[in-house]
Scaffold this active site. Structure first.
Site, PDB file in Angstrom:
ATOM      1  N   SER A 107       0.868  -1.185   0.000  1.00  0.00           N
ATOM      2  CA  SER A 107       0.000   0.000   0.000  1.00  0.00           C
ATOM      3  C   SER A 107       0.895   1.222   0.000  1.00  0.00           C
ATOM      4  O   SER A 107       2.054   1.157   0.431  1.00  0.00           O
ATOM      5  CB  SER A 107      -0.869  -0.024   1.259  1.00  0.00           C
ATOM      6  OG  SER A 107      -1.474   1.240   1.458  1.00  0.00           O
ATOM      7  N   TYR A 112      -2.061  -0.906  10.217  1.00  0.00           N
ATOM      8  CA  TYR A 112      -2.130  -1.263   8.792  1.00  0.00           C
ATOM      9  C   TYR A 112      -0.880  -0.751   8.078  1.00  0.00           C
ATOM     10  O   TYR A 112      -0.199  -1.499   7.375  1.00  0.00           O
ATOM     11  CB  TYR A 112      -3.402  -0.677   8.164  1.00  0.00           C
ATOM     12  CG  TYR A 112      -3.530  -0.926   6.677  1.00  0.00           C
ATOM     13  CD1 TYR A 112      -3.989  -2.148   6.196  1.00  0.00           C
ATOM     14  CD2 TYR A 112      -3.196   0.063   5.748  1.00  0.00           C
ATOM     15  CE1 TYR A 112      -4.117  -2.382   4.825  1.00  0.00           C
ATOM     16  CE2 TYR A 112      -3.327  -0.159   4.381  1.00  0.00           C
ATOM     17  CZ  TYR A 112      -3.784  -1.384   3.927  1.00  0.00           C
ATOM     18  OH  TYR A 112      -3.897  -1.607   2.570  1.00  0.00           O
TER      19      TYR A 112
HETATM   20  P1  NAP Z   1     -10.945  -6.700   0.770  1.00  0.00           P
HETATM   21  O1  NAP Z   1     -11.965  -6.549  -0.291  1.00  0.00           O
HETATM   22  O2  NAP Z   1     -11.249  -6.325   2.167  1.00  0.00           O
HETATM   23  O3  NAP Z   1     -10.404  -8.195   0.715  1.00  0.00           O
HETATM   24  C1  NAP Z   1      -9.485  -8.657   1.665  1.00  0.00           C
HETATM   25  C2  NAP Z   1      -9.404 -10.154   1.588  1.00  0.00           C
HETATM   26  O4  NAP Z   1      -8.607 -10.606   2.707  1.00  0.00           O
HETATM   27  C3  NAP Z   1     -10.768 -10.821   1.721  1.00  0.00           C
HETATM   28  O5  NAP Z   1     -10.788 -11.979   0.940  1.00  0.00           O
HETATM   29  C4  NAP Z   1     -10.812 -11.137   3.193  1.00  0.00           C
HETATM   30  O6  NAP Z   1     -11.718 -12.156   3.549  1.00  0.00           O
HETATM   31  C5  NAP Z   1      -9.361 -11.586   3.417  1.00  0.00           C
HETATM   32  N1  NAP Z   1      -9.044 -11.633   4.837  1.00  0.00           N
HETATM   33  C6  NAP Z   1      -9.230 -10.658   5.757  1.00  0.00           C
HETATM   34  N2  NAP Z   1      -8.901 -11.102   6.975  1.00  0.00           N
HETATM   35  C7  NAP Z   1      -8.497 -12.384   6.826  1.00  0.00           C
HETATM   36  C8  NAP Z   1      -8.067 -13.387   7.722  1.00  0.00           C
HETATM   37  N3  NAP Z   1      -8.046 -13.182   9.049  1.00  0.00           N
HETATM   38  N4  NAP Z   1      -7.731 -14.605   7.251  1.00  0.00           N
HETATM   39  C9  NAP Z   1      -7.807 -14.848   5.905  1.00  0.00           C
HETATM   40  N5  NAP Z   1      -8.225 -13.944   5.009  1.00  0.00           N
HETATM   41  C10 NAP Z   1      -8.579 -12.721   5.460  1.00  0.00           C
HETATM   42  O7  NAP Z   1      -9.635  -5.852   0.415  1.00  0.00           O
HETATM   43  P2  NAP Z   1      -8.958  -5.457  -0.986  1.00  0.00           P
HETATM   44  O8  NAP Z   1      -9.183  -4.017  -1.171  1.00  0.00           O
HETATM   45  O9  NAP Z   1      -9.322  -6.429  -2.049  1.00  0.00           O
HETATM   46  O10 NAP Z   1      -7.423  -5.617  -0.576  1.00  0.00           O
HETATM   47  C11 NAP Z   1      -6.558  -6.582  -1.148  1.00  0.00           C
HETATM   48  C12 NAP Z   1      -5.128  -6.156  -0.859  1.00  0.00           C
HETATM   49  O11 NAP Z   1      -4.879  -4.898  -1.499  1.00  0.00           O
HETATM   50  C13 NAP Z   1      -4.838  -5.945   0.625  1.00  0.00           C
HETATM   51  O12 NAP Z   1      -3.548  -6.418   0.913  1.00  0.00           O
HETATM   52  C14 NAP Z   1      -4.889  -4.436   0.787  1.00  0.00           C
HETATM   53  O13 NAP Z   1      -4.116  -4.011   1.875  1.00  0.00           O
HETATM   54  C15 NAP Z   1      -4.328  -3.980  -0.550  1.00  0.00           C
HETATM   55  N6  NAP Z   1      -4.704  -2.618  -0.931  1.00  0.00           N
HETATM   56  C16 NAP Z   1      -5.986  -2.303  -1.248  1.00  0.00           C
HETATM   57  C17 NAP Z   1      -6.301  -1.007  -1.628  1.00  0.00           C
HETATM   58  C18 NAP Z   1      -7.718  -0.592  -1.990  1.00  0.00           C
HETATM   59  O14 NAP Z   1      -7.951   0.609  -2.263  1.00  0.00           O
HETATM   60  N7  NAP Z   1      -8.675  -1.499  -2.066  1.00  0.00           N
HETATM   61  C19 NAP Z   1      -5.293  -0.020  -1.702  1.00  0.00           C
HETATM   62  C20 NAP Z   1      -3.974  -0.362  -1.372  1.00  0.00           C
HETATM   63  C21 NAP Z   1      -3.703  -1.680  -0.994  1.00  0.00           C
HETATM   64  P3  NAP Z   1     -13.311 -11.876   3.719  1.00  0.00           P
HETATM   65  O15 NAP Z   1     -13.889 -11.984   2.336  1.00  0.00           O
HETATM   66  O16 NAP Z   1     -13.750 -12.949   4.641  1.00  0.00           O
HETATM   67  O17 NAP Z   1     -13.454 -10.497   4.298  1.00  0.00           O
END
Ligand code: NAP
Length: 252
Positions: free
Chosen positions: A154, A167
């Site tokens: 991130s 985070y």
């Molecule tokens: P998201 O929609 O919240 O998805 C996160 C995933 O991680 C979901 O599948 C979630 O499961 C899983 N997860 C959370 N806690 C967990 C646990 N205890 N054990 C196993 N799995 C777990 O987030 P996203 O936006 O797609 O993010 C994906 C990656 O991109 C992350 O590393 C995030 O930090 C990074 N990122 C995202 C953004 C953004 O703007 N979206 C920006 C910068 C970086 P559930 O389906 O059960 O919740």
């Protein structure tokens, strides 16, 4: 400008790629994209029902190309990761990709008031589990002719930002893990190790971080996939030990 990658049809045939947090958001898009180009995808996540839904979607389009492995990183121990590794060893000759995508956002609170238990839980999910999974799977990755480990980072893991708490710190830890591992594996294996910042993306995590924002202003997870596909391809062979940004590809 949008980054496009003219991937050859089925260029991921015979590749096995494990994606954590594949039940939703970017991880789910990633699993679907890799399977669409021929990979067998191993989906990790904490919610069996959500994983089964993604399984059905992928299996319907690409039968026999998807496996699910429910595991909650908050409570998983090293023994659980070893069991996972053994199970993969029985099913696949090797592992060609490991996408460390699962993460918790946690509290948006000043460090002074950050709840201690939330800090510990977030570090468990975002850092400790990533280390444990990586360590368990290095032998399987090492059996691939050319494997890739991608740590999803991130912008707040590159430059600190107030109120992003555990985070931000967890993403700095992933950058350190990426650099350390990249140097360790550089001369002894063909495993490539990089981090990738997807940038703002229309997912549940983004909505939780910016509740007042109109989601339509953010790109979809699917729109990032050309970069994720490119990084798994032989065209990205020389990329190792780098902190990458999806937006940098788009700017080219
Ligand atoms: P998201 O929609 O919240 O998805 C996160 C995933 O991680 C979901 O599948 C979630 O499961 C899983 N997860 C959370 N806690 C967990 C646990 N205890 N054990 C196993 N799995 C777990 O987030 P996203 O936006 O797609 O993010 C994906 C990656 O991109 C992350 O590393 C995030 O930090 C990074 N990122 C995202 C953004 C953004 O703007 N979206 C920006 C910068 C970086 P559930 O389906 O059960 O919740």
């Amino acid at each position: 400008m949008t980054f496009t990658y003219d991937a050859e049809k089925n260029f991921l045939d015979n590749k096995t790629i494990l994606i954590t947090g594949a039940s939703d958001g970017i991880g789910k898009a990633c699993a679907k994209a890799y399977a669409a180009y021929g990979a067998t995808v191993v989906l990790l996540g904490r919610n069996q029902q959500k994983l089964e839904t993604v399984f059905d979607e992928i299996d319907g389009l690409h039968p026999g190309k998807v496996v699910i492995h429910p595991l909650d990183f908050k409570t998983a121990s090293m023994a659980d990761f070893k069991i996972l590794a053994e199970s993969l060893n029985e099913q696949f000759e090797c592992l060609d990709g490991l996408i460390h995508n699962a993460a918790l956002l946690g509290a948006r609170t000043p460090i002074e008031f950050y709840p201690e238990q939330d800090w510990a839980d977030l570090m468990q999910v975002n850092v400790n589990a990533v280390f444990q999974l990586t360590q368990s799977l290095i032998p399987a990755l090492n059996r691939s002719e050319s494997a890739q480990i991608l740590f999803i980072s991130s912008s707040v893991g590159r430059v600190g930002r107030a109120f992003w708490g555990a985070y931000a710190v967890s993403k700095f830890a992933l950058e350190g893990l990426m650099q350390t591992l990249a140097e360790e594996l550089e001369n002894t294996t063909s495993i490539r190790v990089n981090s990738l910042n997807p940038g703002g993306t229309r997912t549940n995590m983004r909505r939780d971080a910016y509740p007042a924002e109109n989601p339509e202003t953010q790109p979809t997870a699917e729109s990032l996939m050309p970069v994720y596909l490119y990084l798994m391809s032989s065209d990205a062979q020389g990329i190792h030990g780098q902190a990458l940004n999806v937006r940098d590809f788009e700017a080219v």
